[in-house]
Scaffold this active site. Structure first.
Site, PDB file in Angstrom:
ATOM      1  N   SER A   1       0.538  -1.207  -0.313  1.00 56.30           N
ATOM      2  CA  SER A   1      -0.047   0.112   0.157  1.00 56.30           C
ATOM      3  C   SER A   1       0.950   1.103   0.095  1.00 56.30           C
ATOM      4  O   SER A   1       2.178   1.527   0.744  1.00 56.30           O
ATOM      5  CB  SER A   1      -0.467   0.198   1.560  1.00 56.30           C
ATOM      6  OG  SER A   1      -0.016   0.675   2.830  1.00 56.30           O
ATOM      7  N   ASP A   2       0.511   2.133  -0.731  1.00 54.31           N
ATOM      8  CA  ASP A   2       0.769   3.632  -0.192  1.00 54.31           C
ATOM      9  C   ASP A   2       0.452   3.818   0.761  1.00 54.31           C
ATOM     10  O   ASP A   2       0.100   3.479   1.803  1.00 54.31           O
ATOM     11  CB  ASP A   2       0.894   4.652  -1.364  1.00 54.31           C
ATOM     12  CG  ASP A   2       1.609   5.775  -1.774  1.00 54.31           C
ATOM     13  OD1 ASP A   2       2.397   5.806  -0.790  1.00 54.31           O
ATOM     14  OD2 ASP A   2       0.738   6.451  -2.551  1.00 54.31           O
ATOM     15  N   TRP A   3       1.854   5.037   1.521  1.00 49.66           N
ATOM     16  CA  TRP A   3       1.630   5.144   3.132  1.00 49.66           C
ATOM     17  C   TRP A   3       0.155   5.681   3.400  1.00 49.66           C
ATOM     18  O   TRP A   3       0.377   7.160   3.769  1.00 49.66           O
ATOM     19  CB  TRP A   3       3.013   5.947   3.623  1.00 49.66           C
ATOM     20  CG  TRP A   3       4.511   5.412   3.936  1.00 49.66           C
ATOM     21  CD1 TRP A   3       5.014   4.948   4.699  1.00 49.66           C
ATOM     22  CD2 TRP A   3       4.475   3.998   2.305  1.00 49.66           C
ATOM     23  NE1 TRP A   3       6.239   4.283   5.028  1.00 49.66           N
ATOM     24  CE2 TRP A   3       5.676   3.638   3.302  1.00 49.66           C
ATOM     25  CE3 TRP A   3       3.961   3.475   1.828  1.00 49.66           C
ATOM     26  CZ2 TRP A   3       6.328   2.369   3.013  1.00 49.66           C
ATOM     27  CZ3 TRP A   3       5.241   2.124   0.504  1.00 49.66           C
ATOM     28  CH2 TRP A   3       6.344   2.403   1.786  1.00 49.66           C
ATOM     29  N   GLY A   4      -0.825   4.809   4.104  1.00 49.70           N
ATOM     30  CA  GLY A   4      -1.642   5.395   4.821  1.00 49.70           C
ATOM     31  C   GLY A   4      -3.000   5.152   4.205  1.00 49.70           C
ATOM     32  O   GLY A   4      -3.831   5.986   3.642  1.00 49.70           O
ATOM     33  N   ALA A   5      -3.155   3.848   2.496  1.00 53.19           N
ATOM     34  CA  ALA A   5      -3.853   3.926   1.667  1.00 53.19           C
ATOM     35  C   ALA A   5      -4.954   2.739   1.732  1.00 53.19           C
ATOM     36  O   ALA A   5      -5.209   2.207   1.194  1.00 53.19           O
ATOM     37  CB  ALA A   5      -2.841   3.585   0.558  1.00 53.19           C
TER      38      ALA A   5
END
Length: 661
Positions: free
Chosen positions: A212-216
């Site tokens: 995941s992208d960071w916080g996605a």
């Protein structure tokens, strides 16, 4: 193992001898270490690394070999710093010039991306590290990137926004992919079964790791069932990540089967084996090495684009210049430590001012004036800087202006509001040109900027990207003729924002939902089809020599998937050695659906001495003449007439032949 335990690391399993996965941003080098609690930098002198040319610079070389070399050097630095995954390359389409992260991406054209990105990936992964191509998919704006719901028609999706990622999987054999922040057709990209399972794994056969992208990740169940393997974010409450205690509790309660977790861990372990994390013969890498420095210099040299050289002012003749004026804040500004995920703690960075001074040595006096300031200054202070610059320009043998954008504009997390040069530069450039019409203008940016206030008065304009630790060296070599420029624009420079397809059709940046009304008409596909004159077209880039095209031959073929074979001869008709990128476009002259006037289908960069010729050969397949049929939900080639267009840019077509297929 399946969630973050530091900003860029997962947690290993000590009792089983499984190490953590260590990741590193981003496309411009190995980002510095961040404290896992405070997220602050604690740089150590021995951790400083090279700053690499930005992704747009790499694409502007139009050189597959250099893209591989770039990736190889980047992967070498990543491994040398003890990392396992390079969170690069970024390959989202340049949908609008205003996207803050365009400099981290490559192009407006999916074919060019599909040729450059796989080579970067293969280069990175040669070092026993994984590349992580990002951001899948349609992450084309920073505004509201964590929530915006993107939609588009199926042709745009398949013809424009998917090909680069497909090539990363099929041609680049990328080992990991990062899901995007945004929603796509209602679902967050990291929670979309359609994207991660149906397209990525089933259709393309991807068997690697999805991060995941960071916080996605927003929902444990949705992300896990969609096929997202790792949950990363910037939050020091690591035990409460969606894939931490919440996932554990769901498995213990029976809500989620343990087999789902097994599949995620299996893919993580598979990646670890692929990059030899359990193998004592794993490559050790190296950072700041002589070879890596040479690689980024080679890329920087070929990325520089000569936009305009009306009176052949370039290359400057150093023997005739005793006193040189260099003007502009960007001439003496370090760029490496800014921009967001691409920022690095660089060992060194040769600025344009330093590069020129180093090149010229002691026989030329270098005089510098800032000219403008990116700081909040008064009108009186601004006028003082301008007058100092004008006086200096008027009292030197030659003048070089280095301006453009900086990472207050080309940056993660924020889009630009317009295409204009900031800090009153347009006014300053006009005033400087009034006293020095021979001034060399160097625009530093990662995206197109407006130039129409002064471009007609300027004879010489150079596009210089964020070109890394050796950028200033490369720029000096181009300006003074030690290197013949061969870069070509990987995205169109429109005259003004109002000329762009996103402005005409909408939407950008939109609200909670954004629909790509321009469809397939992105970049030159729009400008050429709708007859909108750009400032500088896609594929444009001048040289200090000239090239002659002739002897175009087009032969129809029926063997296998091959449709036609194309050959032509290119000759260096000038007086100095140089490189030309031969571009082949295809035009469907009669089709049942709307198609762009032309589309890039092949290119080849050739290096020629004065008077030397080379025969360029291309093979085109059925795919190169096809469009995505919404009705059939598949690619389709309609029989009929097609034009084969060969030239030096999308608007400088030198040879043309019509064929019947």
């Amino acid at each position: 193992m399946v969630h973050g335990y530091a900003v860029y690391d997962s947690k290993g399993v000590d009792r089983l001898g499984i190490p953590p996965l260590r990741m590193a941003d981003g496309p411009m080098g190995v980002r510095g270490e961040l404290d896992r609690i405070t997220f602050e930098y604690h740089p150590k002198s021995y951790e400083r690394v090279l700053n690499f040319p930005c992704s747009t610079a790499v694409a502007s070389t139009w050189n597959r070999r250099l893209a591989f070399l770039h990736g190889k050097a980047l992967g070498n630095e990543v491994r040398g710093r003890g990392k396992d995954i390079s969170l690069s390359p970024g390959i989202n389409i340049h949908r609008t010039p205003l996207c803050g992260r365009n400099f981290e991406y490559e192009s407006e054209d999916p074919y060019l991306i599909s040729q450059i990105a796989p080579e970067i990936i293969k280069g990175i992964q040669e070092n026993d590290v994984a590349a992580c191509v990002k951001h899948f998919v349609a992450n084309n704006q920073e505004t509201n990137r964590g929530a915006v719901d993107v939609d588009m028609d199926e042709r745009a999706f398949h013809e424009i926004y998917l090909p680069g990622f497909k090539a990363a999987v099929k041609e680049g054999a990328v080992l990991s992919i990062m899901g995007a922040y945004n929603r796509f057709r209602g679902s967050f990209c990291c929670e979309s079964k359609y994207l991660l399972n149906d397209i990525l794994r089933k259709t393309w056969g991807f068997d690697g790791l999805v991060i995941s992208d960071w916080g996605a990740v927003h929902d444990t169940n949705n992300a896990l069932l969609a096929g997202c393997d790792m949950d990363m974010k910037v939050d020091n409450n690591y035990d409460e990540y969606h894939y931490a205690n919440p996932l554990k509790e769901k498995i213990e309660s029976g809500e989620i089967e343990e087999a789902a977790l097994d599949n995620m861990v299996r893919r993580i372990l598979t990646l670890m084996y692929r990059i030899k994390m359990f193998d004592p013969t794993r490559k050790k890498g190296a950072f700041n090495s002589k070879e890596n420095r040479q690689a980024i210099l080679d890329v920087a040299r070929e990325s520089i684009v000569l936009l305009k050289n009306k009176k052949n002012i370039l290359p400057l003749k150093e023997t005739t210049i005793k006193k040189l004026a260099i003007i502009g804040e960007n001439a003496d500004t370090y760029q490496a430590s800014k921009g967001g995920s691409s920022e690095v703690q660089a060992l060194y960075e040769i600025t344009p001012l330093a590069g020129i001074a180093m090149y010229l040595g002691g026989n030329t006096e270098i005089h510098y004036a800032k000219g403008y300031s990116s700081q909040d200054i008064t009108e009186e202070e601004r006028e003082k800087l301008a007058k100092e610059a004008i006086e200096l320009a008027n009292n030197c043998d030659a003048c070089i202006y280095v301006g453009g954008l900086n990472h207050d504009f080309d940056m993660e997390g924020r889009d630009r509001k317009n295409m204009k040069l900031p800090f009153h530069q347009d006014s300053l450039i006009k005033r400087l040109l009034s006293v020095r019409p021979d001034m060399v203008i160097v625009n530093m940016s990662g995206s197109p900027v407006e130039m129409q206030e002064w471009i007609e008065d300027a004879d010489t304009v150079v596009q210089y990207w964020y070109s890394g630790s050796e950028g200033g060296t490369a720029l000096a070599e181009v300006i003074f003729g030690a290197v013949n420029p061969s870069g070509k624009l990987s995205s169109t420079f429109p005259k003004k924002l109002e000329d762009t397809p996103v402005y005409r059709f909408g939407e950008f940046p939109g609200g909670d939902k954004v629909y790509y009304h321009e469809g397939i008409f992105v970049g030159y596909r729009y400008y050429d089809t709708y007859k909108v004159e750009p400032q500088f077209c896609f594929g444009h880039g001048l040289s200090y020599t000239t090239f002659h095209y002739d002897a175009l031959k087009v032969i129809n073929k029926t063997s296998g998937d091959t449709c036609i074979e194309v050959s032509l001869k290119v000759t260096n008709s000038g007086k100095v050695a140089g490189a030309e990128t031969v571009q082949l476009y295809v035009s469907d002259l009669l089709c049942s659906v709307s198609r762009p006037e032309k589309e890039l289908r092949r290119f080849e960069k050739v290096y020629l001495s004065p008077g030397e010729s080379s025969v360029i050969n291309f093979t085109l397949t059925q795919e190169d003449f096809s469009f995505y049929s919404i009705e059939d939900a598949s690619w389709k080639m309609e029989k009929g007439e097609f034009a084969i267009l060969v030239g030096s840019s999308s608007r400088d077509i030198r040879l043309k032949k019509t064929i019947l297929l």
